[in-house]
Write a protein that holds these residues in place. Structure first.
Motif, mmCIF file in Angstrom:
data_model
loop_
_atom_site.group_PDB
_atom_site.id
_atom_site.type_symbol
_atom_site.label_atom_id
_atom_site.label_comp_id
_atom_site.label_asym_id
_atom_site.label_seq_id
_atom_site.Cartn_x
_atom_site.Cartn_y
_atom_site.Cartn_z
ATOM 1 N N VAL A 271 -4.744 -26.391 -32.432
ATOM 2 C CA VAL A 271 -5.046 -27.819 -32.526
ATOM 3 C C VAL A 271 -4.299 -28.498 -31.387
ATOM 4 O O VAL A 271 -3.070 -28.492 -31.357
ATOM 5 C CB VAL A 271 -4.603 -28.392 -33.893
ATOM 6 C CG1 VAL A 271 -4.777 -29.885 -33.934
ATOM 7 C CG2 VAL A 271 -5.378 -27.728 -35.030
ATOM 8 N N SER A 272 -5.039 -29.044 -30.443
ATOM 9 C CA SER A 272 -4.397 -29.671 -29.285
ATOM 10 C C SER A 272 -4.584 -31.191 -29.267
ATOM 11 O O SER A 272 -3.851 -31.887 -28.587
ATOM 12 C CB SER A 272 -4.931 -29.067 -27.986
ATOM 13 O OG SER A 272 -6.326 -29.220 -27.927
ATOM 14 N N ASN A 273 -5.548 -31.687 -30.025
ATOM 15 C CA ASN A 273 -5.760 -33.117 -30.119
ATOM 16 C C ASN A 273 -4.555 -33.726 -30.834
ATOM 17 O O ASN A 273 -4.244 -33.343 -31.961
ATOM 18 C CB ASN A 273 -7.052 -33.379 -30.905
ATOM 19 C CG ASN A 273 -7.299 -34.841 -31.142
ATOM 20 O OD1 ASN A 273 -6.503 -35.519 -31.790
ATOM 21 N ND2 ASN A 273 -8.424 -35.319 -30.650
ATOM 22 N N LYS B 83 -5.166 -35.024 -34.424
ATOM 23 C CA LYS B 83 -5.382 -33.941 -35.388
ATOM 24 C C LYS B 83 -4.099 -33.164 -35.649
ATOM 25 O O LYS B 83 -3.852 -32.708 -36.764
ATOM 26 C CB LYS B 83 -6.500 -33.019 -34.901
ATOM 27 C CG LYS B 83 -7.860 -33.665 -34.961
ATOM 28 C CD LYS B 83 -8.958 -32.732 -34.517
ATOM 29 C CE LYS B 83 -10.293 -33.452 -34.607
ATOM 30 N NZ LYS B 83 -11.404 -32.602 -34.209
ATOM 31 N N LEU B 84 -3.274 -33.030 -34.618
ATOM 32 C CA LEU B 84 -1.987 -32.349 -34.792
ATOM 33 C C LEU B 84 -1.081 -33.146 -35.739
ATOM 34 O O LEU B 84 -0.423 -32.574 -36.609
ATOM 35 C CB LEU B 84 -1.303 -32.147 -33.434
ATOM 36 C CG LEU B 84 0.034 -31.410 -33.460
ATOM 37 C CD1 LEU B 84 -0.135 -29.991 -34.014
ATOM 38 C CD2 LEU B 84 0.626 -31.350 -32.054
ATOM 39 N N MET C 231 -2.495 -32.684 -39.293
ATOM 40 C CA MET C 231 -2.198 -31.349 -39.803
ATOM 41 C C MET C 231 -0.721 -31.245 -40.182
ATOM 42 O O MET C 231 -0.377 -30.701 -41.230
ATOM 43 C CB MET C 231 -2.554 -30.279 -38.769
ATOM 44 C CG MET C 231 -2.318 -28.860 -39.267
ATOM 45 S SD MET C 231 -2.872 -27.584 -38.120
ATOM 46 C CE MET C 231 -1.712 -27.790 -36.796
ATOM 47 N N LYS D 243 -5.770 -22.184 -38.141
ATOM 48 C CA LYS D 243 -5.481 -23.186 -37.112
ATOM 49 C C LYS D 243 -3.984 -23.474 -37.049
ATOM 50 O O LYS D 243 -3.423 -23.630 -35.968
ATOM 51 C CB LYS D 243 -6.254 -24.471 -37.378
ATOM 52 C CG LYS D 243 -7.723 -24.360 -37.076
ATOM 53 C CD LYS D 243 -8.430 -25.654 -37.347
ATOM 54 C CE LYS D 243 -9.932 -25.481 -37.116
ATOM 55 N NZ LYS D 243 -10.672 -26.686 -37.438
ATOM 56 N N THR E 156 -1.839 -22.685 -33.812
ATOM 57 C CA THR E 156 -1.118 -23.793 -33.197
ATOM 58 C C THR E 156 0.346 -23.436 -33.018
ATOM 59 O O THR E 156 0.927 -23.681 -31.962
ATOM 60 C CB THR E 156 -1.282 -25.079 -34.037
ATOM 61 O OG1 THR E 156 -2.680 -25.387 -34.118
ATOM 62 C CG2 THR E 156 -0.531 -26.242 -33.424
ATOM 63 N N TRP F 218 -7.985 -23.472 -42.139
ATOM 64 C CA TRP F 218 -6.884 -24.388 -41.854
ATOM 65 C C TRP F 218 -5.595 -23.611 -41.585
ATOM 66 O O TRP F 218 -4.868 -23.918 -40.647
ATOM 67 C CB TRP F 218 -6.717 -25.364 -43.019
ATOM 68 C CG TRP F 218 -5.716 -26.435 -42.781
ATOM 69 C CD1 TRP F 218 -5.874 -27.542 -41.986
ATOM 70 C CD2 TRP F 218 -4.402 -26.524 -43.340
ATOM 71 N NE1 TRP F 218 -4.723 -28.305 -42.032
ATOM 72 C CE2 TRP F 218 -3.812 -27.703 -42.860
ATOM 73 C CE3 TRP F 218 -3.671 -25.726 -44.212
ATOM 74 C CZ2 TRP F 218 -2.531 -28.105 -43.209
ATOM 75 C CZ3 TRP F 218 -2.395 -26.124 -44.565
ATOM 76 C CH2 TRP F 218 -1.839 -27.298 -44.063
#
Length: 124
Positions: A77-79, A82-83, A86, A59, A63, A56
């Motif tokens: 993380v591009s979604n 999900k961004l 996070m 990521k 990011t 994590w």
């Protein structure tokens, strides 16, 4: 909305970088140290909801690097959903960290309820 989330994650990461600015550590090490300084119950809570904490953190760092420099796109993380998740989880942990450093007693049941709201909020 997505720009707001990007600013939030970058600002929170910058805050952790600034807090540990006098220590010659990588961003990954600073975030790891930040998490290590959280109360154990919150570290456990984080790992319950993000899985492997080291992954994590990786990521999160990737990011940040992608959003700032355009590198590591395949690891970031591009979604948007999900961004947001996070960012919310990281922001929650930053809040706990700040309260702890200020010496403020943390009402665990109340704060855990807020964290559950973070985890169950849906963003469309």
């Amino acid at each position: 909305m997505i720009l707001s989330i990007i600013h939030k994650v970058l600002n929170r990461i910058l805050g952790i970088e600034s807090y540990f600015r006098n220590e010659r550590l990588t961003l990954r090490d600073k975030i790891n140290k930040f998490i290590e300084e959280l109360p154990e119950s919150y570290r456990e809570l984080l790992s319950e909801h993000v899985g492997n904490t080291d992954d994590w953190i990786g990521k999160l760092v990737s990011t940040r690097v992608f959003l700032t420099h355009g590198d590591r796109e395949n690891m970031a993380v591009s979604n948007p959903y999900k961004l947001v998740q996070m960012t919310k989880k990281f922001g929650f942990m930053v809040r706990i960290f700040i309260l702890q450093k200020l010496g403020i007693t943390i009402d665990k049941p109340k704060i855990l309820n807020k964290f559950k709201n973070v985890l169950t909020t849906h963003y469309y």
